[in-house]
Design an enzyme around this catalytic site. Structure first.
Site, short mmCIF file in Angstrom:
data_model
loop_
_atom_site.label_atom_id
_atom_site.label_comp_id
_atom_site.label_asym_id
_atom_site.label_seq_id
_atom_site.Cartn_x
_atom_site.Cartn_y
_atom_site.Cartn_z
N HIS A 165 0.85 -1.20 0.00
CA HIS A 165 0.00 0.00 0.00
C HIS A 165 0.88 1.24 0.00
O HIS A 165 1.32 1.71 1.04
CB HIS A 165 -0.90 -0.04 1.25
CG HIS A 165 -1.99 0.98 1.26
ND1 HIS A 165 -3.22 0.75 1.85
CD2 HIS A 165 -2.05 2.24 0.77
CE1 HIS A 165 -3.97 1.84 1.72
NE2 HIS A 165 -3.27 2.76 1.07
N HIS A 207 -5.17 -0.65 6.60
CA HIS A 207 -4.79 0.31 7.66
C HIS A 207 -5.75 0.26 8.86
O HIS A 207 -6.47 1.21 9.15
CB HIS A 207 -4.47 1.72 7.18
CG HIS A 207 -5.39 2.36 6.17
ND1 HIS A 207 -6.74 2.47 6.35
CD2 HIS A 207 -5.11 2.97 4.99
CE1 HIS A 207 -7.25 3.13 5.31
NE2 HIS A 207 -6.29 3.43 4.47
N ASP A 254 1.45 3.32 3.29
CA ASP A 254 0.46 4.28 2.82
C ASP A 254 1.15 5.62 2.51
O ASP A 254 0.57 6.69 2.68
CB ASP A 254 -0.66 4.47 3.86
CG ASP A 254 -1.94 5.04 3.27
OD1 ASP A 254 -2.01 5.22 2.03
OD2 ASP A 254 -2.87 5.33 4.04
ZN LIG Z 1 -3.89 4.66 0.98
#
Ligand SMILES: [Zn+2]
Length: 397
Positions: free
Chosen positions: A61, A233, A291
């Site tokens: 990610h 997440h 992320d």
């Molecule tokens: Zn993301």
């Protein structure tokens, strides 16, 4: 053939002291103790010093870094991102889209699929395992589609006007645009049509991940029954845990059919919550992601995440008063997990290598074993990434 010697090797679960690792055509062909193995004639040994060799990290990610976003329509974006990833120990990754207007998403998927296929062609046509331009960097293996099949209530900063209810027809459109290269998809299981799309995606081998979701416990379980096997997440962009109404988090933390990932940057989750998560999911089902957005590795300022404007100050990426991705790198995520969860570094390394490879069914990566790709990092005792190799070829630092 190449040979590497080091102080220690983590497979990551087993330890080999003073290993000698033989690599041929980009793959590990033998791992032995240096004292018990003659180096084959004509092969010179690259001595990596008294450091740890560990599997290269895999980021499932990541949206960008070094000023670039994976959705950017520029030739320099992905190579720059991949070089920065390798500097922080990542040897393969899933470029991750954010919700955008449908046409923009379809174009980005097509471009990313082209880039993945070009790297595969390079790899096949080159004997040295490096790229056409002679450099080596992290490999994109497939695409993570994050949005548009997410909840309005838990959209984070994904633009509300571009969110869509999942349908098989839309999924097929994304699939075709991506040349079938979607390997991961974040979806809210409570949306109308979600179970059908989850089942179809899982059937095609996509790692379906639950996230950006306001689901209650029952809707989450329906998503798992349909084929979801991971969570995105965890805690962020999810209905909060309520002890009388456990919701998606209650399911993610207790259902052993699910692996789950976290952003261990010290911003998205309090260190105590990282420890709670690690205790709940354990050494095999804890997965680290970054992320990361384009601001990663850059000074504070204004950046973009897809088409979203983001303001970055002191390690926090904000948009509309909400967190908008991170500036985390995977080497730091590994060190943070060890520190926050009181795990040893070797266990934390597995959460960035073996575990993501297992959940995303990435064959021959995430481990240092015979038959695996020779993707590895050289680590200091503190977990600093000193050198990174992809297919046995060193990436420029
Ligand atoms: Zn993301």
């Amino acid at each position: 053939m190449l040979a590497f010697a080091a102080g220690r090797l983590w497979t990551p679960t087993d330890v080999v002291e003073h290993p000698l690792v033989l690599v041929d055509e980009g793959r590990v062909v033998e791992i032995s103790a240096r004292s018990s193995r003659q180096v084959p004639i004509g092969v010179s040994v690259s001595d990596l010093g008294d450091h740890v060799m560990a599997p290269g990290y895999i980021d499932l990610h990541i949206h960008g870094n070094a000023g670039h976003d994976v959705m950017d329509d520029t030739a320099e974006a992905l190579p720059a991102i991949e070089q920065h990833l390798a500097q922080h120990g990542v040897t393969s990754y899933f470029p991750t889209t954010v919700t955008a207007p449908l046409e923009a998403t379809l174009r980005a998927l097509d471009r990313l699929a082209d880039a993945i296929e070009a790297r595969e062609r390079d790899k096949r046509s080159s004997n040295s395992n490096s790229n056409k331009d002679g450099t080596q960097r992290a490999l994109p293996l497939g695409i993570h589609l994050e949005g548009p099949f997410i909840s309005h209530a838990r959209r984070g900063v994904h633009p509300p006007e571009n969110l869509l209810d999942p349908t098989l027809a839309l999924f097929e459109q994304f699939w075709q645009a991506a040349h079938g290269r979607i390997r991961m998809m974040t979806i809210a299981p409570e949306l109308d049509g979600a179970p059908e799309v989850i089942a179809e995606a899982a059937h095609r081998g996509v790692c379906v991940s639950l996230g950006h979701s306001d689901a209650d416990f029952a809707a989450t379980e329906r998503g798992i029954a349909a084929g979801a096997r991971h969570a995105t997440h965890t805690f962020n962009a999810m209905r909060p845990l309520d002890h009388r109404s456990p919701g998606i988090l209650g399911a993610v933390l207790t259902d052993c059919r699910l692996t789950a990932d976290i952003i261990a940057d010290g911003v998205h989750l309090d260190p105590a919550i990282v420890k709670l998560f690690a205790n709940a999911k354990g050494a095999q089902q804890t997965v680290l992601i970054t992320d990361a957005i384009s601001a990663t590795g850059m000074p504070d300022g204004r950046y973009r995440l897809g088409s979203i404007q983001v303001e970055v100050r002191e390690g926090k990426c904000m948009s509309e008063g909400k967190l908008a991705g991170s500036v985390l790198t995977m080497d730091r995520a590994v060190r943070n997990l060890a520190r926050f969860a009181h795990w040893d570094l070797q266990q934390a390394v597995a959460a960035a290598s073996r575990n993501p490879a297992q959940v995303a069914r990435i064959a021959n990566r995430g481990v240092l074993a015979v038959g695996a790709d020779a993707d590895f990092v050289v680590l200091s005792p503190e977990g600093d990434v000193l050198r990174t190799f992809v297919g046995g070829v060193e990436c420029s630092q």
